[in-house]
Design a protein around this motif. Structure first.
Motif, PDB file in Angstrom:
ATOM      1  N   LYS A   3       0.932  -1.147  -0.085  1.00  0.00           N
ATOM      2  CA  LYS A   3       0.247   0.354  -0.057  1.00  0.00           C
ATOM      3  C   LYS A   3       1.019   1.553   0.202  1.00  0.00           C
ATOM      4  O   LYS A   3       1.700   1.023   0.335  1.00  0.00           O
ATOM      5  CB  LYS A   3      -1.231   0.093   1.313  1.00  0.00           C
ATOM      6  N   VAL A   4       0.679   2.201  -0.211  1.00  0.00           N
ATOM      7  CA  VAL A   4       1.138   3.582  -1.190  1.00  0.00           C
ATOM      8  C   VAL A   4       1.746   3.782   0.339  1.00  0.00           C
ATOM      9  O   VAL A   4       0.538   4.504   1.571  1.00  0.00           O
ATOM     10  CB  VAL A   4       1.095   4.456  -2.414  1.00  0.00           C
ATOM     11  N   PRO A   5       2.398   4.571   0.606  1.00  0.00           N
ATOM     12  CA  PRO A   5       2.623   4.636   2.124  1.00  0.00           C
ATOM     13  C   PRO A   5       2.717   6.439   2.645  1.00  0.00           C
ATOM     14  O   PRO A   5       2.730   7.292   2.674  1.00  0.00           O
ATOM     15  CB  PRO A   5       4.078   4.675   2.844  1.00  0.00           C
ATOM     16  N   VAL A   6       1.111   6.182   2.628  1.00  0.00           N
ATOM     17  CA  VAL A   6       0.476   8.044   2.592  1.00  0.00           C
ATOM     18  C   VAL A   6      -0.237   8.338   4.269  1.00  0.00           C
ATOM     19  O   VAL A   6      -0.022   7.445   4.717  1.00  0.00           O
ATOM     20  CB  VAL A   6      -0.728   7.811   2.207  1.00  0.00           C
ATOM     21  N   LEU A  51      -0.291  -3.778  -5.793  1.00  0.00           N
ATOM     22  CA  LEU A  51       0.445  -1.908  -5.091  1.00  0.00           C
ATOM     23  C   LEU A  51      -1.338  -1.656  -5.269  1.00  0.00           C
ATOM     24  O   LEU A  51      -2.174  -0.862  -5.969  1.00  0.00           O
ATOM     25  CB  LEU A  51       1.030  -1.230  -6.117  1.00  0.00           C
ATOM     26  N   THR A  52      -1.814  -0.790  -4.516  1.00  0.00           N
ATOM     27  CA  THR A  52      -2.428   0.051  -3.892  1.00  0.00           C
ATOM     28  C   THR A  52      -2.480   1.077  -3.723  1.00  0.00           C
ATOM     29  O   THR A  52      -1.934   1.748  -2.715  1.00  0.00           O
ATOM     30  CB  THR A  52      -3.749  -0.525  -2.850  1.00  0.00           C
ATOM     31  N   GLY A  53      -2.672   2.596  -4.827  1.00  0.00           N
ATOM     32  CA  GLY A  53      -2.812   4.075  -4.219  1.00  0.00           C
ATOM     33  C   GLY A  53      -1.807   4.066  -5.439  1.00  0.00           C
ATOM     34  O   GLY A  53      -1.358   3.218  -6.187  1.00  0.00           O
ATOM     35  N   ASP A  54      -1.124   5.536  -5.533  1.00  0.00           N
ATOM     36  CA  ASP A  54      -0.353   6.086  -6.250  1.00  0.00           C
ATOM     37  C   ASP A  54       0.510   6.427  -5.505  1.00  0.00           C
ATOM     38  O   ASP A  54       0.583   7.226  -4.434  1.00  0.00           O
ATOM     39  CB  ASP A  54      -1.249   7.360  -6.608  1.00  0.00           C
ATOM     40  N   LEU A  55       1.963   5.778  -5.991  1.00  0.00           N
ATOM     41  CA  LEU A  55       3.030   5.843  -5.655  1.00  0.00           C
ATOM     42  C   LEU A  55       3.725   7.612  -5.050  1.00  0.00           C
ATOM     43  O   LEU A  55       4.060   7.853  -4.432  1.00  0.00           O
ATOM     44  CB  LEU A  55       3.858   5.294  -6.539  1.00  0.00           C
ATOM     45  N   ALA A  56       3.178   8.653  -6.476  1.00  0.00           N
ATOM     46  CA  ALA A  56       3.089  10.026  -5.737  1.00  0.00           C
ATOM     47  C   ALA A  56       2.769  10.477  -5.191  1.00  0.00           C
ATOM     48  O   ALA A  56       3.270  11.387  -4.691  1.00  0.00           O
ATOM     49  CB  ALA A  56       2.897  10.572  -7.244  1.00  0.00           C
ATOM     50  N   ALA A  57       1.773   9.915  -4.472  1.00  0.00           N
ATOM     51  CA  ALA A  57       1.310  10.409  -3.346  1.00  0.00           C
ATOM     52  C   ALA A  57       1.292  10.011  -2.133  1.00  0.00           C
ATOM     53  O   ALA A  57       0.897  10.729  -0.719  1.00  0.00           O
ATOM     54  CB  ALA A  57      -0.366  10.275  -2.822  1.00  0.00           C
ATOM     55  N   GLY A  58       2.831   9.554  -1.974  1.00  0.00           N
ATOM     56  CA  GLY A  58       3.238   8.787  -0.831  1.00  0.00           C
ATOM     57  C   GLY A  58       4.844   9.379  -0.617  1.00  0.00           C
ATOM     58  O   GLY A  58       5.119   9.842  -0.950  1.00  0.00           O
ATOM     59  N   ALA A  61       8.213   8.916  -2.433  1.00  0.00           N
ATOM     60  CA  ALA A  61       8.238   8.642  -3.529  1.00  0.00           C
ATOM     61  C   ALA A  61       8.840   8.922  -5.179  1.00  0.00           C
ATOM     62  O   ALA A  61       8.118   7.582  -5.527  1.00  0.00           O
ATOM     63  CB  ALA A  61       6.832  10.072  -3.322  1.00  0.00           C
ATOM     64  N   ASP A  62       9.842   9.460  -4.642  1.00  0.00           N
ATOM     65  CA  ASP A  62      11.046   9.673  -5.475  1.00  0.00           C
ATOM     66  C   ASP A  62      11.833   8.270  -5.554  1.00  0.00           C
ATOM     67  O   ASP A  62      12.612   7.625  -6.596  1.00  0.00           O
ATOM     68  CB  ASP A  62      11.861  10.235  -5.943  1.00  0.00           C
ATOM     69  N   GLU A  63      12.348   7.696  -4.049  1.00  0.00           N
ATOM     70  CA  GLU A  63      12.962   6.737  -4.090  1.00  0.00           C
ATOM     71  C   GLU A  63      12.228   5.611  -4.516  1.00  0.00           C
ATOM     72  O   GLU A  63      12.458   4.418  -4.605  1.00  0.00           O
ATOM     73  CB  GLU A  63      13.126   6.773  -2.673  1.00  0.00           C
ATOM     74  N   LEU A  64      10.715   5.669  -4.084  1.00  0.00           N
ATOM     75  CA  LEU A  64      10.395   4.427  -4.102  1.00  0.00           C
ATOM     76  C   LEU A  64      10.062   4.757  -5.633  1.00  0.00           C
ATOM     77  O   LEU A  64       9.753   3.188  -6.220  1.00  0.00           O
ATOM     78  CB  LEU A  64       8.422   4.670  -3.779  1.00  0.00           C
ATOM     79  N   ALA A  65       9.903   5.099  -6.927  1.00  0.00           N
ATOM     80  CA  ALA A  65       9.756   4.592  -8.290  1.00  0.00           C
ATOM     81  C   ALA A  65      11.393   4.389  -8.464  1.00  0.00           C
ATOM     82  O   ALA A  65      10.857   3.293 -10.096  1.00  0.00           O
ATOM     83  CB  ALA A  65       9.245   5.931  -8.953  1.00  0.00           C
ATOM     84  N   ARG A  66      11.702   4.887  -7.567  1.00  0.00           N
ATOM     85  CA  ARG A  66      13.222   4.680  -8.633  1.00  0.00           C
ATOM     86  C   ARG A  66      13.621   2.958  -8.293  1.00  0.00           C
ATOM     87  O   ARG A  66      13.756   1.870  -9.037  1.00  0.00           O
ATOM     88  CB  ARG A  66      14.351   5.291  -7.814  1.00  0.00           C
TER      89      ARG A  66
END
Length: 229
Positions: A3-6, A51-58, A61-66
């Protein structure tokens, strides 16, 4: 499965000592550690992140995208947690084949070697491998066919008897599991402290230590991170 860490939605049981932001930072660190272990254990083309959620919102985010490079990222399907687990196994088997080693983001202490051992055990056994958790749940389920995971839709999740019920459901469907090591999930503050001590080189442990030292905005307000229980 992740789950995206929001903030306010991730690791909420850590929020009383870490705050909403701190809890989400810890969740992000745990996810980064889990992705790193998966990336070391299995090559690109053999890694699926449901995944549930938008990575960019957590958080982070940049580290997770990489960290997700080399992963096939798919949306979780289903309404209940059990249905999402079933769908995760189904998608991974359909896209990549088996065995499928399904892990969440609650065990940042897990390394690549253990993940490979679970996959190899499932392959040799020709059936599911279940990893019990200290709290009565389970931290990993490896399946050799998607039908083995179908029983999860009927198993009550997040209960002290979830592990036992999962094993019974698998056996009842003709897929008796073998078991791998028992690990501690990170759900409560004392879990976080213990896991950080067990795996001090992880991102999770570094984030926990920084919070304990008051270096992050999620530092505790009423309870010491070093002595939480």
């Amino acid at each position: 499965m992740a789950k995206v860490p929001v903030p306010g939605m991730a690791k909420t049981r850590l929020a009383p000592v870490a705050g909403d932001q701190g809890a989400a930072d810890l969740a992000a660190a745990a996810l980064l550690d889990t992705l790193a272990a998966g990336s070391e254990a299995f090559p690109p083309g053999r890694r699926v992140l449901a995944l549930t959620g938008d990575l960019a919102a957590g958080c982070r985010a940049d580290e997770l995208a990489r960290a997700c490079r080399g992963w096939l990222v798919v949306a979780q399907g289903g309404q209940t947690f059990g249905q999402r687990l079933v769908d995760g196994h189904r998608q991974a088997h359909r896209r990549e084949g088996g065995p499928v080693v399904q892990i969440g983001m609650d065990t940042p202490q897990v390394g690549a070697e253990l993940l490979r051992e679970v996959a190899e055990a499932a392959y040799r056994y020709g059936g599911p491998v279940l990893g019990p958790a200290d709290d009565g749940g389970w931290w990993v389920l490896a399946t050799t066919h998607a039908r083995e995971a179908a029983v999860l839709d009927g198993v009550p999740m997040s209960r002290p008897d979830t592990g036992r019920l999962t094993a019974a459901a698998l056996s009842g469907a003709g897929h008796p599991p073998i078991f791998t090591v028992t690990l501690r999930d990170v759900d409560l503050p004392d879990d976080a402290r213990v896991v950080a001590e067990q795996a001090p080189s992880t991102r999770f442990a570094a984030t926990w230590r920084a919070m304990a030292a008051g270096a992050l905005g999620g530092a505790p307000t009423t309870t010491s991170l070093g002595s939480a229980s």
